[in-house]
Design an enzyme around this catalytic site. Structure first.
Site, PDB file in Angstrom:
ATOM      1  N   CYS A 112     -21.352  -8.752 -30.121  1.00  0.00           N
ATOM      2  CA  CYS A 112     -20.658  -9.108 -28.874  1.00  0.00           C
ATOM      3  C   CYS A 112     -21.620  -9.336 -27.708  1.00  0.00           C
ATOM      4  O   CYS A 112     -21.232  -9.888 -26.680  1.00  0.00           O
ATOM      5  CB  CYS A 112     -19.652  -8.023 -28.501  1.00  0.00           C
ATOM      6  SG  CYS A 112     -18.453  -7.748 -29.785  1.00  0.00           S
ATOM      7  N   HIS A 248     -17.443  -7.748 -21.189  1.00  0.00           N
ATOM      8  CA  HIS A 248     -17.018  -8.168 -22.525  1.00  0.00           C
ATOM      9  C   HIS A 248     -15.561  -7.759 -22.721  1.00  0.00           C
ATOM     10  O   HIS A 248     -15.155  -6.658 -22.354  1.00  0.00           O
ATOM     11  CB  HIS A 248     -17.911  -7.497 -23.574  1.00  0.00           C
ATOM     12  CG  HIS A 248     -17.399  -7.655 -24.959  1.00  0.00           C
ATOM     13  ND1 HIS A 248     -17.020  -8.876 -25.473  1.00  0.00           N
ATOM     14  CD2 HIS A 248     -17.187  -6.751 -25.958  1.00  0.00           C
ATOM     15  CE1 HIS A 248     -16.599  -8.724 -26.721  1.00  0.00           C
ATOM     16  NE2 HIS A 248     -16.686  -7.440 -27.030  1.00  0.00           N
ATOM     17  N   ASN A 278     -10.561 -10.115 -28.636  1.00  0.00           N
ATOM     18  CA  ASN A 278     -12.013  -9.858 -28.644  1.00  0.00           C
ATOM     19  C   ASN A 278     -12.700 -10.972 -29.442  1.00  0.00           C
ATOM     20  O   ASN A 278     -12.632 -10.987 -30.671  1.00  0.00           O
ATOM     21  CB  ASN A 278     -12.298  -8.487 -29.261  1.00  0.00           C
ATOM     22  CG  ASN A 278     -13.790  -8.165 -29.281  1.00  0.00           C
ATOM     23  OD1 ASN A 278     -14.634  -9.030 -29.068  1.00  0.00           O
ATOM     24  ND2 ASN A 278     -14.114  -6.914 -29.558  1.00  0.00           N
TER      25      ASN A 278
HETATM   26  N1  ACO Z   1      -0.954  -0.369 -34.673  1.00  0.00           N
HETATM   27  C1  ACO Z   1      -0.385   0.861 -34.661  1.00  0.00           C
HETATM   28  N2  ACO Z   1      -1.098   1.992 -34.795  1.00  0.00           N
HETATM   29  C2  ACO Z   1      -2.419   1.883 -34.948  1.00  0.00           C
HETATM   30  C3  ACO Z   1      -3.081   0.635 -34.981  1.00  0.00           C
HETATM   31  C4  ACO Z   1      -2.283  -0.506 -34.840  1.00  0.00           C
HETATM   32  N3  ACO Z   1      -2.812  -1.747 -34.860  1.00  0.00           N
HETATM   33  N4  ACO Z   1      -4.401   0.850 -35.143  1.00  0.00           N
HETATM   34  C5  ACO Z   1      -4.573   2.173 -35.213  1.00  0.00           C
HETATM   35  N5  ACO Z   1      -3.383   2.795 -35.110  1.00  0.00           N
HETATM   36  C6  ACO Z   1      -3.103   4.225 -35.134  1.00  0.00           C
HETATM   37  C7  ACO Z   1      -4.178   5.020 -35.852  1.00  0.00           C
HETATM   38  O1  ACO Z   1      -3.991   4.988 -37.248  1.00  0.00           O
HETATM   39  C8  ACO Z   1      -3.963   6.395 -35.255  1.00  0.00           C
HETATM   40  O2  ACO Z   1      -2.883   6.989 -35.911  1.00  0.00           O
HETATM   41  P1  ACO Z   1      -2.893   8.588 -36.246  1.00  0.00           P
HETATM   42  O3  ACO Z   1      -2.964   9.254 -34.895  1.00  0.00           O
HETATM   43  O4  ACO Z   1      -1.614   8.789 -36.960  1.00  0.00           O
HETATM   44  O5  ACO Z   1      -4.124   8.798 -37.066  1.00  0.00           O
HETATM   45  C9  ACO Z   1      -3.539   6.099 -33.812  1.00  0.00           C
HETATM   46  O6  ACO Z   1      -3.101   4.730 -33.800  1.00  0.00           O
HETATM   47  C10 ACO Z   1      -4.647   6.286 -32.816  1.00  0.00           C
HETATM   48  O7  ACO Z   1      -5.816   5.657 -33.331  1.00  0.00           O
HETATM   49  P2  ACO Z   1      -7.147   5.595 -32.505  1.00  0.00           P
HETATM   50  O8  ACO Z   1      -8.194   4.896 -33.313  1.00  0.00           O
HETATM   51  O9  ACO Z   1      -7.456   6.953 -31.968  1.00  0.00           O
HETATM   52  O10 ACO Z   1      -6.674   4.657 -31.291  1.00  0.00           O
HETATM   53  P3  ACO Z   1      -7.451   4.273 -29.999  1.00  0.00           P
HETATM   54  O11 ACO Z   1      -6.608   4.639 -28.838  1.00  0.00           O
HETATM   55  O12 ACO Z   1      -8.883   4.713 -30.022  1.00  0.00           O
HETATM   56  O13 ACO Z   1      -7.459   2.674 -30.077  1.00  0.00           O
HETATM   57  C11 ACO Z   1      -8.984   0.895 -30.655  1.00  0.00           C
HETATM   58  C12 ACO Z   1      -8.092   2.024 -31.181  1.00  0.00           C
HETATM   59  C13 ACO Z   1      -8.066  -0.102 -29.983  1.00  0.00           C
HETATM   60  C14 ACO Z   1      -9.701   0.274 -31.837  1.00  0.00           C
HETATM   61  C15 ACO Z   1     -10.007   1.456 -29.622  1.00  0.00           C
HETATM   62  O14 ACO Z   1     -10.605   2.623 -30.155  1.00  0.00           O
HETATM   63  C16 ACO Z   1     -11.092   0.473 -29.266  1.00  0.00           C
HETATM   64  O15 ACO Z   1     -10.847  -0.521 -28.612  1.00  0.00           O
HETATM   65  N6  ACO Z   1     -12.341   0.751 -29.652  1.00  0.00           N
HETATM   66  C17 ACO Z   1     -13.506  -0.028 -29.237  1.00  0.00           C
HETATM   67  C18 ACO Z   1     -13.573  -1.390 -29.870  1.00  0.00           C
HETATM   68  C19 ACO Z   1     -14.818  -2.075 -29.371  1.00  0.00           C
HETATM   69  O16 ACO Z   1     -15.137  -2.035 -28.199  1.00  0.00           O
HETATM   70  N7  ACO Z   1     -15.592  -2.687 -30.251  1.00  0.00           N
HETATM   71  C20 ACO Z   1     -16.928  -3.143 -29.788  1.00  0.00           C
HETATM   72  C21 ACO Z   1     -17.092  -4.529 -29.679  1.00  0.00           C
HETATM   73  S1  ACO Z   1     -16.594  -5.397 -31.108  1.00  0.00           S
HETATM   74  C22 ACO Z   1     -18.003  -6.146 -31.803  1.00  0.00           C
HETATM   75  O17 ACO Z   1     -19.124  -5.852 -31.539  1.00  0.00           O
HETATM   76  C23 ACO Z   1     -17.713  -7.196 -32.870  1.00  0.00           C
END
Ligand code: ACO
Length: 321
Positions: A112, A248, A278
């Site tokens: 990214c 980003h 993203n």
């Molecule tokens: N729909 C419904 N529920 C979901 C989904 C979905 N699409 N995805 C995950 N969940 C659930 C999980 O299974 C979990 O359930 P559980 O509590 O029963 O285990 C719950 O939601 C919470 O999951 P978390 O992973 O804790 O959710 P979080 O609030 O952290 O959000 C996310 C997840 C959106 C991925 C976030 O962590 C994020 O944006 N992370 C950073 C991503 C990023 O910046 N990437 C870097 C750049 S990308 C690159 O370099 C290519």
């Protein structure tokens, strides 16, 4: 002498996939995606469209919006982690397609942060006098390395491309740029299979992005806060001196957390996540082009660009447009 962005172009594929459509593919909901990420829809390339196809259209748009003759371009740098093939690089494919001069053309692999890394490098080429007109592109087809059965990742990633033309200028352009990386975090966001250590044919269909989202989130906020503060400090600026902040576009909650720590009102933050998702290296030039096109950003504005991605890699570019 500065290097200055003189034009920006972008391209998003026509195929728009909404959150509602994803509800039919994986166990998710529009409400979860909106509230946890800020994404409402994303553009996904058609099966026959490769990263270079998107990049060529963005580059062509940037060239057309500038006053340059395309023969002036003497450097092409592309940020991407989803190149068409291992070689030739996407820069060379753009060069051939747009019939540009036989100038240096290469890709930067920084996920990214690819566009910010590419901009940082192009800035140095221009300041050294080695380039008089650089084409800098961020382009991705992340859909190709996304597992469409994995709700943790498929709701996030998207395809697109953005491009900028840079020229030397006596008017202020790029004021400062900083790039960093820390490979100790590489197991939080990676693609296990690729070309060398684990060729794709060793284990079919296992070349999708793997992400520990929660942990990525925490490191992202910390690194983004510290690099932005460092950038402002080194230039004796505060967030009041910045007209626009273009981070980003990964997650609205990361963007809000960083903006809060910087004391940057959200009114000054360009957010295009809702319709772009993203798009990795394409996210910043896509957002920049949108904000210029809709009239929010105009010539003379002071802008802070900021990226964070797999590796981890991160960086900033502070500039006056
Ligand atoms: N729909 C419904 N529920 C979901 C989904 C979905 N699409 N995805 C995950 N969940 C659930 C999980 O299974 C979990 O359930 P559980 O509590 O029963 O285990 C719950 O939601 C919470 O999951 P978390 O992973 O804790 O959710 P979080 O609030 O952290 O959000 C996310 C997840 C959106 C991925 C976030 O962590 C994020 O944006 N992370 C950073 C991503 C990023 O910046 N990437 C870097 C750049 S990308 C690159 O370099 C290519």
């Amino acid at each position: 002498m500065y290097s200055r962005i003189i034009s920006v172009g972008s391209y998003q594929p026509d195929n728009i996939v909404t959150n509602e459509e994803l509800e039919h593919k994986v166990n998710t909901s529009d409400e979860w995606i909106r509230t946890r990420t800020g994404i409402e829809s994303r553009a996904i390339a058609e099966p026959g469209q490769a990263t270079s196809d998107l990049a060529i259209l963005a580059a062509d748009a940037a060239i057309k919006k500038s006053d340059i003759n395309k023969d002036e371009i003497d450097l092409i740098i592309v940020g991407t982690c989803t190149p068409d093939v291992a070689t030739p690089n996407v820069g060379v494919i753009i060069q051939e397609s747009l019939e540009l001069n036989s100038c240096p053309a290469f890709s930067v692999e920084a996920a990214c942060s690819g566009f910010i890394y590419a901009l940082n490098i192009a800035n140095k080429f221009i300041l050294s006098g080695e380039s008089k007109c650089a084409l800098v592109v961020g382009a991705e087809t992340l859909s190709r390395i996304t597992d469409w059965n994995d709700r943790n990742t498929c709701v996030l990633f998207a395809d697109g491309a953005g491009a900028a033309i840079l020229k030397p200028s006596e008017d202020t352009g790029i004021i400062y740029s900083e790039i960093s990386a820390d490979g100790t975090y590489s197991d939080l966001l990676y693609v296990p299979y690729g070309t060398s250590r684990k060729p794709i044919n060793e284990k079919e269909n296992d070349y999708f992005l793997q992400m520990k989202g929660n942990e990525v989130f925490k490191v992202a906020v910390k690194k983004l806060e510290s690099i932005a503060i460092n950038t402002l400090k080194k230039n004796n600026l505060t967030s009041d001196d910045i007209d626009w902040f273009i981070p980003h576009q990964a997650n609205i909650r990361i963007i809000q957390a960083v903006a809060k720590r910087l004391d940057m009102p959200m009114e000054k933050v360009i957010v295009t996540l809702a319709e772009h998702g993203n798009t990795s290296a394409a996210s910043i030039p896509l957002a920049l082009d949108k904000a210029i096109t809709d009239g929010r950003i105009s010539k003379g504005d002071r802008i802070l660009l900021q990226s964070f991605g797999a590796g981890f890699t991160w960086g900033t570019v502070l500039l006056t447009l």
